[in-house]
Write an enzyme that holds these catalytic residues in place. Structure first.
Site, PDB file in Angstrom:
ATOM      1  N   ARG A  42      48.635  26.585  56.254  1.00 51.03           N
ATOM      2  CA  ARG A  42      49.681  25.843  56.736  1.00 51.03           C
ATOM      3  C   ARG A  42      49.585  24.540  56.503  1.00 51.03           C
ATOM      4  O   ARG A  42      50.795  23.736  56.142  1.00 51.03           O
ATOM      5  CB  ARG A  42      49.837  26.061  58.327  1.00 51.03           C
ATOM      6  N   LYS A 103      43.944  43.075  63.417  1.00 51.73           N
ATOM      7  CA  LYS A 103      44.173  44.378  64.610  1.00 51.73           C
ATOM      8  C   LYS A 103      45.353  44.723  65.545  1.00 51.73           C
ATOM      9  O   LYS A 103      46.021  45.669  65.725  1.00 51.73           O
ATOM     10  CB  LYS A 103      42.744  44.262  65.642  1.00 51.73           C
ATOM     11  N   VAL A 130      38.090  45.672  63.760  1.00 52.50           N
ATOM     12  CA  VAL A 130      37.389  46.122  64.907  1.00 52.50           C
ATOM     13  C   VAL A 130      35.875  45.976  64.947  1.00 52.50           C
ATOM     14  O   VAL A 130      35.043  46.556  63.868  1.00 52.50           O
ATOM     15  CB  VAL A 130      37.451  47.824  65.122  1.00 52.50           C
ATOM     16  N   GLY A 132      33.869  43.231  64.254  1.00 53.71           N
ATOM     17  CA  GLY A 132      33.221  42.305  63.205  1.00 53.71           C
ATOM     18  C   GLY A 132      32.373  43.100  62.000  1.00 53.71           C
ATOM     19  O   GLY A 132      33.007  44.003  61.316  1.00 53.71           O
ATOM     20  N   ASP A 199      43.169  42.234  73.665  1.00 57.23           N
ATOM     21  CA  ASP A 199      42.243  42.619  72.291  1.00 57.23           C
ATOM     22  C   ASP A 199      41.645  43.825  72.136  1.00 57.23           C
ATOM     23  O   ASP A 199      41.596  44.609  70.986  1.00 57.23           O
ATOM     24  CB  ASP A 199      41.317  41.602  72.252  1.00 57.23           C
ATOM     25  N   LYS A 203      42.016  47.271  69.422  1.00 51.31           N
ATOM     26  CA  LYS A 203      40.960  47.811  68.866  1.00 51.31           C
ATOM     27  C   LYS A 203      40.776  49.531  69.358  1.00 51.31           C
ATOM     28  O   LYS A 203      40.515  50.416  68.596  1.00 51.31           O
ATOM     29  CB  LYS A 203      39.739  47.349  69.047  1.00 51.31           C
ATOM     30  N   GLY A 301      33.239  36.327  64.928  1.00 52.15           N
ATOM     31  CA  GLY A 301      32.531  35.194  64.458  1.00 52.15           C
ATOM     32  C   GLY A 301      32.751  35.041  63.004  1.00 52.15           C
ATOM     33  O   GLY A 301      33.115  36.336  62.368  1.00 52.15           O
TER      34      GLY A 301
END
Length: 424
Positions: A42, A103, A130, A132, A199, A203, A301
């Protein structure tokens, strides 16, 4: 292999760095070098910490980037439903391989993405969506395809696991633990998606779809967050030899259907998931032949998620070089998703009651009326501190809800202090 990257935030920047730092190894593994030909953002002028790419590689036109003829692979780490869906459908229908960590989109409308991939003869990979860096989705859709999965139970949100772990180890309340999670960067400024279970529910939909070869969407997943979990609940769990975790559960039902749910639950300290602390994720898979399998690691992360993204990039790049495409969506089973009211589980109910004769009998009568069998009862306190704790045998959610509703209307019950499921 020419790569277009949609999004260059925390995860996207790590993808760029790893592609640069591991370029030689990735080339050897794939059989061709990876080259980033465009990055859609952006704000092109934003300082990105000296990423090893030229300034003219940035664009504010993601759809235009996706449509370029010199793009082989599209990586999407923007998130959200639209416009990400439009970009990825365009990429897949034009035959470009897609690697995504989205996800929310996969849980809401994965069928559209899979259909576009089939139309374009393209790969759609999403390991990073899902848990990481934990290798989880590919084992479910490839390694365990020769088996019959019966249940998937997971801790798939690091923020809520950190909060509940702190409540367990320090005796803190929810608000205090959330404040610490925010200060340490584990929780967003607006933590709603995490603490209310959105969240984890996305998942859960993805996991259930893969495990049971059935289309399960986020709308099919029962969702309950952790905002109502109290220090008293955590203490009650400890007294039972349990800990409280926000669990993502998908399992086969006795009548051949499936369930998908996210809610806090008490689990015994002997369960493999009970020792998963801090912001770590873990998923416990049960299959008929393989038995019990545990997947554990950092579930979020920049670097862990980028690791999963690059694993998928290597796979789809190899496929393109060999002229093959992986098998697409497997939804042949088309099992019925059972509503939460029919789900059978155990419950821990804490009641503030009047300190008078007949309370226990009256409460037990309500449970019996709704065919909810009692496993244990503990009565403690005197006067205004009188408490009754009931742990049930397995009962349907609907039966328990009717029981609790009637208990709330009883003169002898001052308050239904808490209701929590118990999983073994």
């Amino acid at each position: 292999m020419r790569v277009a990257l949609l999004g260059c935030g925390v995860v996207g920047a790590e993808v760029v760095r790893l592609l640069h730092e591991q370029a030689e190894d990735l080339t050897a593994r794939i059989g061709a070098p990876l080259e980033i030909v465009g990055i859609a953002v952006r704000r092109p002028a934003r300082d990105r910490g000296g990423l090893p790419v030229p300034d003219n590689i940035y664009t504010t036109d993601p759809l235009g980037l996706v449509k370029r003829d010199d793009v082989d692979i599209v990586i999407e780490v923007v998130g959200g439903i639209e416009p990400a869906r439009t970009w990825l459908v365009e990429a897949l229908r034009s035959g470009k391989s897609v690697v995504t960590a989205n996800k929310a989109l996969l849980a809401e409308d994965g069928a559209t993405l899979h259909a576009a991939a089939a139309d374009g003869g393209a790969d759609l990979y999403y390991e990073a969506a899902v848990a990481g860096a934990i290798p989880l989705l590919r084992p479910l859709r490839e390694s365990l395809h020769g088996d019959r999965i019966t249940r998937v139970t997971g801790i798939v949100n690091g923020t809520t696991n950190f909060i509940l772990s702190k409540m367990c180890t320090t005796g803190a309340g929810f608000s205090e633990a959330l404040d610490e999670a925010t200060a340490l960067g584990y929780a967003e400024a607006d933590p709603t998606a995490d603490v209310e279970g959105f969240d984890a529910a996305a998942k859960a939909a993805i996991l259930a779809s893969l495990a049971f070869h059935t289309r399960v969407t986020a709308a099919d997943v029962y969702r309950e967050g952790i905002t109502e979990v109290t220090a008293a609940d955590v203490a009650s769990a400890a007294a039972m030899g349990c800990v409280v975790k926000l669990l993502c559960i998908a399992d086969r039902t006795a009548d051949g259907g499936v369930t998908a749910r996210v809610h806090p639950a008490m689990i015994p300290t002997s369960h493999p998931l009970a020792s998963v602390g801090d912001a770590f994720n873990a998923v416990f898979v049960e299959a008929e032949a393989a038995g019990q399998l545990m997947f554990y690691g950092r579930g979020a992360g920049g670097a862990p998620t980028a690791s999963a993204v690059l694993g998928d990039v290597v796979a789809v790049a190899r496929n393109r070089i060999s002229g093959t495409v992986s098998r697409g969506e497997s939804s042949y089973a088309d099992l019925r998703v059972q509503p939460m009211g029919e789900v059978v589980t155990r419950y821990h109910i804490s009641l503030d009651v009047a300190d008078k004769a007949g309370v226990l009998a009256a409460v037990a009568g309500v449970f019996a009326k709704h065919s909810v069998s009692i496993s244990t009862v503990k009565q403690s306190g005197r006067g205004n501190d009188a408490v009754l704790v009931v742990v049930t045998h397995a009962a349907t959610d609907a039966a328990l809800a009717a029981t609790v509703a009637e208990l709330r209307g009883m003169d002898m019950v001052r308050e239904v202090a808490s209701v929590m499921r118990v999983e073994s």
